[in-house]
Design an enzyme around this catalytic site. Structure first.
Site, mmCIF file in Angstrom:
data_model
loop_
_atom_site.group_PDB
_atom_site.id
_atom_site.type_symbol
_atom_site.label_atom_id
_atom_site.label_comp_id
_atom_site.label_asym_id
_atom_site.label_seq_id
_atom_site.Cartn_x
_atom_site.Cartn_y
_atom_site.Cartn_z
ATOM 1 N N ARG A 64 96.201 45.517 19.424
ATOM 2 C CA ARG A 64 95.779 44.110 19.356
ATOM 3 C C ARG A 64 94.479 43.875 20.133
ATOM 4 O O ARG A 64 93.604 43.129 19.689
ATOM 5 C CB ARG A 64 96.899 43.211 19.903
ATOM 6 C CG ARG A 64 96.600 41.724 19.830
ATOM 7 C CD ARG A 64 97.760 40.907 20.359
ATOM 8 N NE ARG A 64 98.953 41.096 19.566
ATOM 9 C CZ ARG A 64 99.276 40.334 18.516
ATOM 10 N NH1 ARG A 64 98.535 39.316 18.170
ATOM 11 N NH2 ARG A 64 100.362 40.596 17.815
ATOM 12 N N LEU A 92 96.186 35.522 19.913
ATOM 13 C CA LEU A 92 94.950 36.104 20.456
ATOM 14 C C LEU A 92 95.157 36.461 21.930
ATOM 15 O O LEU A 92 95.713 35.663 22.686
ATOM 16 C CB LEU A 92 93.802 35.102 20.294
ATOM 17 C CG LEU A 92 93.405 34.886 18.833
ATOM 18 C CD1 LEU A 92 92.621 33.592 18.664
ATOM 19 C CD2 LEU A 92 92.601 36.080 18.316
ATOM 20 N N ASN A 106 92.924 24.551 18.295
ATOM 21 C CA ASN A 106 93.889 24.984 17.285
ATOM 22 C C ASN A 106 94.558 23.760 16.661
ATOM 23 O O ASN A 106 94.866 22.796 17.365
ATOM 24 C CB ASN A 106 94.961 25.849 17.969
ATOM 25 C CG ASN A 106 95.987 26.426 17.007
ATOM 26 O OD1 ASN A 106 95.683 26.691 15.843
ATOM 27 N ND2 ASN A 106 97.194 26.616 17.480
ATOM 28 N N THR A 107 94.773 23.825 15.364
ATOM 29 C CA THR A 107 95.573 22.777 14.713
ATOM 30 C C THR A 107 96.994 23.312 14.564
ATOM 31 O O THR A 107 97.198 24.509 14.329
ATOM 32 C CB THR A 107 95.029 22.418 13.327
ATOM 33 O OG1 THR A 107 95.182 23.540 12.455
ATOM 34 C CG2 THR A 107 93.571 22.029 13.384
ATOM 35 N N HIS A 108 97.968 22.412 14.690
ATOM 36 C CA HIS A 108 99.361 22.856 14.624
ATOM 37 C C HIS A 108 100.197 21.807 13.899
ATOM 38 O O HIS A 108 100.089 20.616 14.201
ATOM 39 C CB HIS A 108 99.903 23.081 16.035
ATOM 40 C CG HIS A 108 101.275 23.677 16.040
ATOM 41 N ND1 HIS A 108 101.505 25.013 15.732
ATOM 42 C CD2 HIS A 108 102.488 23.131 16.271
ATOM 43 C CE1 HIS A 108 102.803 25.241 15.786
ATOM 44 N NE2 HIS A 108 103.422 24.124 16.111
ATOM 45 N N SER A 135 99.322 18.246 15.623
ATOM 46 C CA SER A 135 98.623 18.244 16.914
ATOM 47 C C SER A 135 97.343 19.057 16.816
ATOM 48 O O SER A 135 97.251 20.008 16.034
ATOM 49 C CB SER A 135 99.493 18.885 18.010
ATOM 50 O OG SER A 135 100.749 18.256 18.107
ATOM 51 N N ASP A 140 95.241 28.013 25.022
ATOM 52 C CA ASP A 140 95.374 28.744 26.281
ATOM 53 C C ASP A 140 96.125 30.043 25.989
ATOM 54 O O ASP A 140 96.235 30.433 24.833
ATOM 55 C CB ASP A 140 96.036 27.875 27.369
ATOM 56 C CG ASP A 140 97.511 27.611 27.089
ATOM 57 O OD1 ASP A 140 98.052 28.137 26.087
ATOM 58 O OD2 ASP A 140 98.130 26.880 27.883
ATOM 59 N N GLY A 142 99.259 30.755 26.206
ATOM 60 C CA GLY A 142 100.622 30.646 25.704
ATOM 61 C C GLY A 142 100.630 30.434 24.199
ATOM 62 O O GLY A 142 99.587 30.428 23.540
ATOM 63 N N ASP A 144 100.874 27.947 21.553
ATOM 64 C CA ASP A 144 100.736 26.511 21.267
ATOM 65 C C ASP A 144 101.059 25.639 22.492
ATOM 66 O O ASP A 144 101.648 24.562 22.371
ATOM 67 C CB ASP A 144 101.634 26.120 20.072
ATOM 68 C CG ASP A 144 101.274 26.895 18.817
ATOM 69 O OD1 ASP A 144 100.063 27.054 18.563
ATOM 70 O OD2 ASP A 144 102.173 27.354 18.110
HETATM 71 C C1 GAR Z 1 98.238 24.392 8.919
HETATM 72 O O1 GAR Z 1 99.310 23.496 8.792
HETATM 73 C C2 GAR Z 1 98.087 24.835 10.358
HETATM 74 O O2 GAR Z 1 98.336 23.844 11.282
HETATM 75 C C3 GAR Z 1 99.129 25.907 10.438
HETATM 76 O O3 GAR Z 1 98.937 26.630 9.251
HETATM 77 C C4 GAR Z 1 98.540 25.706 8.227
HETATM 78 C C5 GAR Z 1 97.339 26.264 7.527
HETATM 79 O O4 GAR Z 1 97.096 25.563 6.340
HETATM 80 N N1 GAR Z 1 98.973 26.675 11.623
HETATM 81 C C6 GAR Z 1 100.015 27.113 12.346
HETATM 82 O O5 GAR Z 1 101.161 26.968 12.009
HETATM 83 C C7 GAR Z 1 99.637 27.832 13.611
HETATM 84 N N2 GAR Z 1 100.764 27.953 14.473
HETATM 85 P P1 GAR Z 1 95.732 25.788 5.549
HETATM 86 O O6 GAR Z 1 95.480 27.295 5.494
HETATM 87 O O7 GAR Z 1 95.999 25.214 4.198
HETATM 88 O O8 GAR Z 1 94.655 25.036 6.286
#
Ligand code: GAR
Length: 194
Positions: A64, A92, A106-108, A135, A140, A142, A144
């Site tokens: 990794r 990462l 990051n988007t979650h 969110s 960081d 951890g 999320d």
């Molecule tokens: C999104 O909902 C994003 O938040 C999620 O993957 C999807 C990607 O959709 N990410 C995670 O779950 C990270 N833990 P996309 O490829 O259509 O933008």
């Protein structure tokens, strides 16, 4: 003008929203490159918008850390002001995070700290909650667990599947990430102070 590198693993619908937003001359950020950890379907959106892409597969590296070092090299080659993880599904290592922090977000698809991890939407369905959310966070070390930039609740409806709920969450994520980029670019948000 804020320069963005966006990292994806999948279909890239949130990436596409950022690319579309960048088309507006008034939007104070531009996607300069899109990277992936696999030949992700979403890279096609970058190609459509004439944005360069790169792909660094973990399977080509001994471990990794070696993979992440190469990914970091590829990211830094674009000298981005901000790196956006947009559906990037690999964890990462601290060296990668430290090299970019706090300019790594990051988007979650959940209302963190509820449902962290790779299966947030499925976990919300299985938990039987009435609402989940979306969110945008600073990354960081951890899973999320970084400081929350913005988040919004999304209802879970009777009969929702993982797919239908995720499709309800994604437009909220898009709105939140675009607003976060806007706020960062306009200095309404200072990531190191969050
Ligand atoms: C999104 O909902 C994003 O938040 C999620 O993957 C999807 C990607 O959709 N990410 C995670 O779950 C990270 N833990 P996309 O490829 O259509 O933008």
């Amino acid at each position: 003008m804020l320069s963005l590198v966006v990292l994806i693993s999948g279909g890239g619908s949130n990436l596409r929203a950022l690319l579309e937003a960048s088309q507006d001359a008034e939007f104070p950020a531009r996607v300069v490159a899109v990277g992936a950890d696999r030949p992700a379907d979403g890279l096609i959106h970058a190609e459509e918008y004439g944005v360069p892409t790169f792909s660094v597969a973990m399977s080509n590296f001994a471990d990794r850390d070696a993979w992440a070092d190469e990914l970091l090299t590829q990211v830094l080659a674009w000298n981005p002001d901000l790196v956006v993880l947009s559906g990037f599904m690999k964890l990462l290592p601290p060296t990668f995070v430290a090299a970019l922090a706090p300019n790594l977000i990051n988007t979650h698809p959940a209302y963190l700290p509820e449902f962290p991890g790779a299966h947030a939407v499925r976990d919300a369905i299985e938990a039987g909650v009435a609402e989940t959310g979306a969110s945008v966070i600073v990354v960081d070390n951890g899973v999320d667990s970084g400081p929350i930039i913005s988040q919004e609740r999304v209802p879970v409806k009777p009969g929702d599947t993982e797919a239908t709920l995720h499709e309800r969450i994604k437009p909220v994520e898009r709105r939140l990430v675009i607003q976060a980029v806007l706020d960062i670019a306009n200095s309404h948000i200072t990531l190191k102070d969050i």
